[in-house]
Motif scaffolding. Structure first.
Motif, PDB file in Angstrom:
ATOM      1  N   ASP A 159      -5.546  11.880 -13.470  1.00  0.00           N
ATOM      2  CA  ASP A 159      -4.549  12.223 -14.497  1.00  0.00           C
ATOM      3  C   ASP A 159      -5.246  12.667 -15.777  1.00  0.00           C
ATOM      4  OD1 ASP A 159      -2.660  11.388 -12.727  1.00  0.00           O
ATOM      5  OD2 ASP A 159      -2.069   9.584 -13.838  1.00  0.00           O
ATOM      6  N   MET A 214      -6.577   7.832  -9.152  1.00  0.00           N
ATOM      7  CA  MET A 214      -5.485   8.695  -9.626  1.00  0.00           C
ATOM      8  C   MET A 214      -5.368   8.661 -11.147  1.00  0.00           C
ATOM      9  SD  MET A 214      -4.196  10.535  -7.386  1.00  0.00           S
ATOM     10  CE  MET A 214      -2.733  11.188  -8.190  1.00  0.00           C
ATOM     11  N   ASN A 215      -5.542   7.492 -11.733  1.00  0.00           N
ATOM     12  CA  ASN A 215      -5.442   7.419 -13.182  1.00  0.00           C
ATOM     13  C   ASN A 215      -6.571   8.221 -13.829  1.00  0.00           C
ATOM     14  OD1 ASN A 215      -3.226   5.846 -12.761  1.00  0.00           O
ATOM     15  ND2 ASN A 215      -4.169   3.902 -13.317  1.00  0.00           N
ATOM     16  N   ALA A 251       2.599   1.635  -3.416  1.00  0.00           N
ATOM     17  CA  ALA A 251       1.696   2.062  -4.485  1.00  0.00           C
ATOM     18  C   ALA A 251       1.383   3.546  -4.401  1.00  0.00           C
ATOM     19  CB  ALA A 251       0.398   1.261  -4.423  1.00  0.00           C
ATOM     20  N   MET A 252       1.336   4.102  -3.173  1.00  0.00           N
ATOM     21  CA  MET A 252       0.909   5.490  -3.042  1.00  0.00           C
ATOM     22  C   MET A 252       2.063   6.447  -2.788  1.00  0.00           C
ATOM     23  SD  MET A 252      -2.628   5.178  -0.905  1.00  0.00           S
ATOM     24  CE  MET A 252      -1.776   4.966   0.642  1.00  0.00           C
ATOM     25  N   ILE A 280      -7.624  -1.078  -1.288  1.00  0.00           N
ATOM     26  CA  ILE A 280      -7.087   0.292  -1.212  1.00  0.00           C
ATOM     27  C   ILE A 280      -6.241   0.600  -2.446  1.00  0.00           C
ATOM     28  CG2 ILE A 280      -5.543   1.843   0.040  1.00  0.00           C
ATOM     29  CD1 ILE A 280      -6.215   0.325   2.605  1.00  0.00           C
ATOM     30  N   ILE A 281      -5.335  -0.328  -2.809  1.00  0.00           N
ATOM     31  CA  ILE A 281      -4.421  -0.045  -3.925  1.00  0.00           C
ATOM     32  C   ILE A 281      -5.203   0.133  -5.228  1.00  0.00           C
ATOM     33  CG2 ILE A 281      -2.471  -0.847  -5.307  1.00  0.00           C
ATOM     34  CD1 ILE A 281      -1.397  -2.266  -2.926  1.00  0.00           C
ATOM     35  N   PHE A 282      -6.166  -0.763  -5.489  1.00  0.00           N
ATOM     36  CA  PHE A 282      -6.911  -0.642  -6.744  1.00  0.00           C
ATOM     37  C   PHE A 282      -7.773   0.614  -6.754  1.00  0.00           C
ATOM     38  CE2 PHE A 282      -5.581  -4.958  -7.600  1.00  0.00           C
ATOM     39  CZ  PHE A 282      -5.355  -4.882  -8.970  1.00  0.00           C
ATOM     40  N   PRO A 295       2.559  12.852 -13.715  1.00  0.00           N
ATOM     41  CA  PRO A 295       2.869  11.734 -14.609  1.00  0.00           C
ATOM     42  C   PRO A 295       3.289  12.149 -16.013  1.00  0.00           C
ATOM     43  CG  PRO A 295       0.759  11.395 -13.519  1.00  0.00           C
ATOM     44  CD  PRO A 295       1.176  12.791 -13.231  1.00  0.00           C
ATOM     45  N   GLY A 340      -0.994  -3.133  -7.347  1.00  0.00           N
ATOM     46  CA  GLY A 340      -2.206  -3.867  -6.986  1.00  0.00           C
ATOM     47  C   GLY A 340      -2.152  -5.312  -7.451  1.00  0.00           C
ATOM     48  N   VAL A 399       0.854  -1.187   0.000  1.00  0.00           N
ATOM     49  CA  VAL A 399       0.000   0.000   0.000  1.00  0.00           C
ATOM     50  C   VAL A 399       0.897   1.246   0.000  1.00  0.00           C
ATOM     51  CG1 VAL A 399      -1.778   1.249   1.266  1.00  0.00           C
ATOM     52  CG2 VAL A 399      -1.827  -1.244   1.212  1.00  0.00           C
ATOM     53  N   TYR A 413      -7.060   3.431  -5.194  1.00  0.00           N
ATOM     54  CA  TYR A 413      -6.133   4.552  -5.395  1.00  0.00           C
ATOM     55  C   TYR A 413      -5.694   4.642  -6.859  1.00  0.00           C
ATOM     56  CZ  TYR A 413      -1.990   7.485  -5.103  1.00  0.00           C
ATOM     57  OH  TYR A 413      -1.061   8.469  -5.324  1.00  0.00           O
ATOM     58  N   ALA A 414      -5.331   3.488  -7.437  1.00  0.00           N
ATOM     59  CA  ALA A 414      -4.856   3.484  -8.825  1.00  0.00           C
ATOM     60  C   ALA A 414      -5.957   3.968  -9.763  1.00  0.00           C
ATOM     61  CB  ALA A 414      -4.401   2.079  -9.220  1.00  0.00           C
ATOM     62  N   TRP A 415      -7.186   3.472  -9.556  1.00  0.00           N
ATOM     63  CA  TRP A 415      -8.311   3.854 -10.404  1.00  0.00           C
ATOM     64  C   TRP A 415      -8.577   5.360 -10.289  1.00  0.00           C
ATOM     65  CZ3 TRP A 415     -13.101   5.529  -8.229  1.00  0.00           C
ATOM     66  CH2 TRP A 415     -14.103   5.788  -9.180  1.00  0.00           C
ATOM     67  N   ARG A 438       1.101   2.132 -10.785  1.00  0.00           N
ATOM     68  CA  ARG A 438       0.038   2.054  -9.765  1.00  0.00           C
ATOM     69  C   ARG A 438      -0.732   0.737  -9.886  1.00  0.00           C
ATOM     70  NH1 ARG A 438      -1.731   7.697 -11.663  1.00  0.00           N
ATOM     71  NH2 ARG A 438      -0.423   9.131 -10.473  1.00  0.00           N
ATOM     72  N   TRP A 439      -1.184   0.408 -11.095  1.00  0.00           N
ATOM     73  CA  TRP A 439      -1.911  -0.863 -11.272  1.00  0.00           C
ATOM     74  C   TRP A 439      -1.035  -2.042 -10.862  1.00  0.00           C
ATOM     75  CZ3 TRP A 439      -6.675  -0.066 -11.328  1.00  0.00           C
ATOM     76  CH2 TRP A 439      -7.336   0.807 -12.217  1.00  0.00           C
ATOM     77  N   ALA A 493       0.909   5.280 -14.669  1.00  0.00           N
ATOM     78  CA  ALA A 493      -0.374   4.624 -14.384  1.00  0.00           C
ATOM     79  C   ALA A 493      -0.175   3.115 -14.221  1.00  0.00           C
ATOM     80  CB  ALA A 493      -1.367   4.920 -15.508  1.00  0.00           C
TER      81      ALA A 493
END
Lengths: 584, 86
Positions: free
Chosen positions: B79, B75-76, A88-89, B67-69, A575, A282, A85, B71-73, A278-279, A275
């Protein structure tokens, strides 16, 4: 077919696959060697990260640790996943945007300081070397047990395999081998777990079986386990932990240590875009969770199975006779990882916690001792699963050890060839020269790791204290501050890293011996002597806090970083333009 | 780089808020439910034990993935909204 040939078949087939990938994924440039060309798909990178991360410790030791400690050792489950976590952030997207090759690269550029880069290189080498020795030794043991070769011969075979794909393919070869190794290790871990879960609980999904009912007694599995371990004088499996402060700090140290380990961070340099980074974090955690959600089930079920084996008619009835002990116990006795001693000469095995007095039953001490690491390896045999499952476990354990070893060796060799040779010693080195230097550093790193695996020094056993302590106290904070603060300058970063590192090491050495030399500890390593009950293994989190504070105070007392550095910080936060930064 | 400074500042402060919120959930499930609040949750039983044990051994890991997914969703998407995607 003889078990030896089954194991040989499985291990041989998996190695042939790794060799094939190595030949296909040769590296032609430094960019391919360091970051696989920056074109790895985020899902593939997630899989490779999972294999990179899950070491012999995750595959072999973790379930054994949880089986022994029950709830108290949940720290490993939360600590070794929660770091993703943070990655990723707080780190991965921005370091990907920065777009260079190594972790010291970022630290050196952001803090415009050669000393900062060199401290980072030193931390990286100590943490990664400690870690890699354990992997090599683990591979050696797996070879010696399953392929009946001498431990050192096993280690050399493992080194040759890693040498082949790591030196030839660099990060590119390592990435695609790790994808294959992930598949091997997850199948190897899951299949025996499914069989065991079906046998004990009737549920084919081990993670659900853990909270299901024990078929034989009709009670919930964990309630039954609590009951039998307590009857044998052990603490209840689900018992709470009184020292919550230490449990929190240990979990935090594992989490920020995970996020700060260079071999994990550099995996996120290989994806094409921010991007994707980040994915990818996960996906990595999903692939890790497939093993980490099964591990606690394996732990409780293996403990249950072991007790059932010794007390087939319940803990009140007489235990198993020594002459009738199962074949797997005899096999593991040969490796001395299981020992049996009939202390009261009744011809039976008593297995219990001999801190509890059971003399009224005629028991005169615990008669069965076992090494925690064998629980996963012996699991298929304990549950009487077919021979091919045992072959699978052998291939899986080796995949876990080799994939992590290769990732660590790449982190070490790129720090040497890129940060030391290219940036510090000879900046005019050609692209071709640097690629050759990278291959040469990798070769030297493998030779040193092999030697240390054969002759493990005192620090080899201190992976959790040393590698996670250093990563947590020195590397993670300085990376995070480099991204989230424009004010932290070169002096603050160096002062912060060194104070976090030194204080953490001193605290560890005080209890574990100076440089881990036996007999040089100042205080006995137990909870009564720990300051505020904080174990040396949990101290990395405190070191990290010290690092943050010192860096902040020193930076604010000295001048602001130059404008171009503040612009660099700005640029990693957004980015747009990561693709352009790929042209290093 | 963003077209104007205020847009960049807005992007970054949205990111910081998102991180902070995610970290609160991250700490709540692991350090909270899994460790510190376990005695408070002992009344809620899950398969032969209590909710705190489940959070410590499985619940926190599942939440981390979420949480990670998320956050990624998020933030992307941000963007793209801000025109900062690659």
């Amino acid at each position: 077919m003889d078990q030896f040939y089954i194991n040989l078949l499985f291990v041989g087939a998996s190695f042939a696959l790794y060799f094939g990938i190595a030949i296909w994924a040769r590296a032609g440039s430094t960019k391919e060697f360091y970051v696989a060309g920056g074109g790895v798909h985020p899902v593939a990178n997630g899989m490779a990260t999972a294999a990179d991360w899950m070491s012999a410790a995750s595959f072999i030791s973790m379930a054994g640790l949880i089986a022994a400690g029950g709830y108290a050792n949940s720290t490993f489950l939360m600590g070794w996943t929660g770091g993703y976590v943070l990655l990723a952030m707080l780190l991965a997207p921005y370091l990907r945007k920065f777009g260079k090759f190594t972790v010291p690269d970022f630290i050196g550029d952001r803090f415009y300081s050669k000393p900062a880069r060199l401290v980072a290189v030193a931390c990286l080498i100590v943490a990664s070397t400690t870690y890699v020795i354990g992997q090599m030794a683990g591979a050696g043991i797996a070879f010696s047990r399953f392929l009946e070769v001498d431990k050192d011969t096993g280690l050399i075979i493992a080194s040759v395999v890693v040498f082949f794909y790591a030196v030839l393919g660099g990060m590119k070869g390592i990435t695609y081998t790790q994808v294959a190794q992930y598949c091997v290790l997850i199948v190897a871990y899951t299949i025996p777990a499914i069989f065991i879960s079906l046998e004990l609980t009737g549920n084919p999904i081990p993670a659900l079986g853990l909270f299901g009912d024990h078929t034989a007694s009709g009670m919930p599995l964990l309630a039954k386990l609590d009951q039998v371990v307590q009857e044998l004088g052990f603490a209840a499996y689900t018992a709470d932990v009184p020292n919550k402060l230490n449990m929190v700090l240990f979990t935090l140290t594992l989490m920020i240590g995970t996020a700060g380990l260079p071999h994990v961070i550099i995996r996120f340099f290989t994806v094409p875009k921010v991007a994707d980074a980040r994915w990818s974090a996960g996906w990595a955690l999903i692939f890790i969770a497939l093993l980490y959600l099964t591990a606690p089930a394996v732990a409780s079920m293996a403990r249950m199975n072991l007790i059932d084996t010794v007390y087939p008619n319940g803990t009140d009835a007489p235990s198993i006779q020594i002459d009738e002990r199962p074949e797997w116990m005899r096999t593991w006795e040969e490796t001395q990882l299981i020992t049996i001693e009939d202390k009261n000469n009744d011809g039976r095995i008593q297995f219990y916690n001999d801190k509890a007095d059971m003399s009224d039953k005629g028991w005169e001490g615990n008669e069965l001792t076992y090494n925690r690491d064998i629980l996963v390896l012996a699991n298929p045999e304990i549950a009487q699963l077919p021979g091919w499952v045992i072959g699978l476990i052998a291939a899986g354990g080796l995949a876990a050890a080799l994939s992590t070893a290769a990732g660590l060796l790449l982190a070490i060799s790129s720090a040497v060839s890129h940060d030391l040779i290219k940036n510090a010693i000879n900046p005019d080195i050609s692209e071709k020269g640097e690629l050759m230097a990278a291959r040469a550093s990798m070769t030297v790193a493998i030779i040193i790791a092999t030697y240390l695996g054969m002759n493990p020094p005192g620090f080899a056993a201190q992976v959790v204290a040393l590698a996670f302590g250093i990563a947590a106290a020195s590397i993670f904070p300085v990376l995070m501050m480099g991204i989230f603060s424009k004010r932290i300058n070169n002096k603050g970063a160096v002062a912060g890293m060194l104070s976090g590192l030194v204080i953490t090491l001193v605290y560890i050495f005080m209890y574990k011996g100076w440089f881990f030399i036996p007999g040089t500890a100042n205080l006995p390593d137990n909870v009564d002597n720990w300051i505020l009950g904080i174990s040396p293994l949990s101290f990395g989190a405190i070191g990290a806090i010290i690092n943050f504070i010192v860096a902040f105070v020193v930076s604010n007392a000295t001048e602001e970083p130059p404008v171009e550095i503040q612009e660099l910080v700005e640029s990693v936060r957004y980015p747009k333009g990561a693709g352009a930064a790929q042209d290093h | 780089m963003a077209d104007d400074k205020s847009k960049a500042a807005q992007y970054w402060s949205t990111n910081l808020r998102l991180i902070l919120g995610s970290l609160v959930v991250w700490a709540f499930v692991s350090y909270g439910c899994g460790i510190l609040f376990r005695p408070l949750l002992s009344g809620i039983s899950v398969g032969g034990t209590d909710l705190g044990f489940w959070f410590a051994q499985q619940g926190s890991i599942l939440t981390f993935i979420g949480i990670i997914f998320f956050y990624a969703w998020r933030m992307n998407k941000l963007d793209k909204e801000m025109g900062l995607e690659e």
